[in-house]
Scaffold this motif. Sequence first.
Motif, PDB file in Angstrom:
ATOM      1  N   LEU A 121      -5.456   4.149   8.627  1.00  0.00           N
ATOM      2  CA  LEU A 121      -5.603   5.450   7.959  1.00  0.00           C
ATOM      3  C   LEU A 121      -6.835   6.212   8.460  1.00  0.00           C
ATOM      4  O   LEU A 121      -7.813   6.406   7.734  1.00  0.00           O
ATOM      5  N   VAL A 130       0.429   5.471  -7.800  1.00  0.00           N
ATOM      6  CA  VAL A 130      -0.695   4.787  -8.461  1.00  0.00           C
ATOM      7  C   VAL A 130      -1.801   4.357  -7.494  1.00  0.00           C
ATOM      8  O   VAL A 130      -2.919   4.094  -7.917  1.00  0.00           O
ATOM      9  N   LYS A 158     -11.029   4.137  -3.201  1.00  0.00           N
ATOM     10  CA  LYS A 158      -9.686   4.227  -3.791  1.00  0.00           C
ATOM     11  C   LYS A 158      -9.036   2.857  -3.940  1.00  0.00           C
ATOM     12  O   LYS A 158      -8.258   2.625  -4.851  1.00  0.00           O
ATOM     13  N   LEU A 206      -3.883   4.905  -3.529  1.00  0.00           N
ATOM     14  CA  LEU A 206      -4.182   5.794  -2.395  1.00  0.00           C
ATOM     15  C   LEU A 206      -3.807   7.248  -2.686  1.00  0.00           C
ATOM     16  O   LEU A 206      -3.374   7.975  -1.783  1.00  0.00           O
ATOM     17  N   ARG A 207      -3.966   7.660  -3.944  1.00  0.00           N
ATOM     18  CA  ARG A 207      -3.645   9.060  -4.301  1.00  0.00           C
ATOM     19  C   ARG A 207      -4.541   9.989  -3.501  1.00  0.00           C
ATOM     20  O   ARG A 207      -5.709   9.703  -3.285  1.00  0.00           O
ATOM     21  N   GLY A 208      -3.983  11.086  -3.041  1.00  0.00           N
ATOM     22  CA  GLY A 208      -4.773  12.023  -2.254  1.00  0.00           C
ATOM     23  C   GLY A 208      -4.599  11.808  -0.755  1.00  0.00           C
ATOM     24  O   GLY A 208      -4.868  12.692   0.040  1.00  0.00           O
ATOM     25  N   VAL A 209      -4.157  10.618  -0.371  1.00  0.00           N
ATOM     26  CA  VAL A 209      -3.876  10.383   1.051  1.00  0.00           C
ATOM     27  C   VAL A 209      -2.422  10.813   1.296  1.00  0.00           C
ATOM     28  O   VAL A 209      -1.530  10.373   0.566  1.00  0.00           O
ATOM     29  N   PRO A 210      -2.169  11.681   2.292  1.00  0.00           N
ATOM     30  CA  PRO A 210      -0.787  12.134   2.523  1.00  0.00           C
ATOM     31  C   PRO A 210       0.157  10.957   2.755  1.00  0.00           C
ATOM     32  O   PRO A 210      -0.189  10.010   3.471  1.00  0.00           O
ATOM     33  N   MET A 248       0.835  -1.201   0.000  1.00  0.00           N
ATOM     34  CA  MET A 248       0.000   0.000   0.000  1.00  0.00           C
ATOM     35  C   MET A 248       0.873   1.256   0.000  1.00  0.00           C
ATOM     36  O   MET A 248       0.615   2.208  -0.729  1.00  0.00           O
ATOM     37  N   LEU A 307       2.756   1.523  -3.406  1.00  0.00           N
ATOM     38  CA  LEU A 307       1.874   1.991  -4.485  1.00  0.00           C
ATOM     39  C   LEU A 307       1.614   3.496  -4.346  1.00  0.00           C
ATOM     40  O   LEU A 307       1.555   4.223  -5.342  1.00  0.00           O
ATOM     41  N   GLU A 361       0.883  10.063   6.257  1.00  0.00           N
ATOM     42  CA  GLU A 361      -0.173   9.341   6.961  1.00  0.00           C
ATOM     43  C   GLU A 361      -0.100   7.850   6.650  1.00  0.00           C
ATOM     44  O   GLU A 361      -0.210   7.005   7.541  1.00  0.00           O
ATOM     45  N   VAL A 362       0.093   7.525   5.352  1.00  0.00           N
ATOM     46  CA  VAL A 362       0.208   6.110   4.965  1.00  0.00           C
ATOM     47  C   VAL A 362       1.393   5.475   5.689  1.00  0.00           C
ATOM     48  O   VAL A 362       1.279   4.405   6.302  1.00  0.00           O
TER      49      VAL A 362
END
Lengths: 169, 151
Positions: free
Chosen positions: B56, A54, B67, A56-60, A46, A49, A63-64
């Motif tokens: 998350l 490619v 997503k 989880l775009r938009g999630v900082p 995760m 990616l 944070e990931v």
Amino acid sequence: MNLLPFFEWLEGTAGSVAIRESTLLYPFIETSHVLTLCLFLGLIAMLDLRLIGVGLRGVPVSEVAGRLLPWALGGFVLMAMSGMLLFYSGPVRASGNIFFRVKMVMIGLTGINALLFHFTIYKRVADWDRDATPPWRARAAGFCSLVLWCLVVICGRMQAYNWFDKVKG
Amino acid sequence: MELLPVFQWLEATAVGTTIRESLWLFPMIQCGHLLGLALLGGTVLVVDLRLLGWGLRGEPVAELAGKLQPWMVGALGVTVGTGVLMFLSEALKCYYSPPFWYKMGMLAVATGFAFTVRRRAVGLGRGRVTAVVSMGLWLGVGFAGRWIAFY
């Protein structure tokens, strides 16, 4: 340095014999080793990616990394422990197996890749935290991590086959 | 309905025979199955952890699930596809393997659960029990799957 005498001694210890000759313990340890793959590699994938840009775009990115890596590390500990028990149950054959040796080298490389990432480009994550496509060094780290871990899984699976073993076990 | 002749026929298909008679094909398909499993596990886990209030937490559940949806479907496709290939190459062994039948039962329940109860929980943005049941079901599928090799 020749480790074979040590592995031969290890293979003769009571614990090693007990796992090797057990009906349920060995399959149980092996199943744990395979299923922690989801916890470890699934979550690492995760992050990779997201780094490649490619998933989880938009999630900082912070944070990931910050919220998923502790779980992934927990998975890694379980995986390493079950893996060591599997090795302990038959160290002579495993240590001589080409796939096992390649796998250990690959795991070492994933460690170097992770350290390089964390001590270089990730130090400045605040600058690119929300970028849909992170800087190339972050993308490269994510890509290398994915490829290396896939190779680790493939070598781990292939280790069960004795095609290239000098002594068939 | 008698299933044994069906399994015998499946094992005799060209695909099943080709995989069975090849040295490399089966191990390579196994690798694909494992990698698909890892990705599937990751996508399921991220959403289930989120439903439990972990992982998350900064993202709304539905957005996170949306997503991850393409990756989850893709991973499921790889895992099921490689699974079918392995099954074809040893259909008779599977017929006589108790873990195989447990796995198929659990897989049906887990998939059904994912597209009904869990989908609803994701839409509502809450469902701790749902998350635990979901993880338990997938764990059962994986566990029984690995044991096909042993019994």
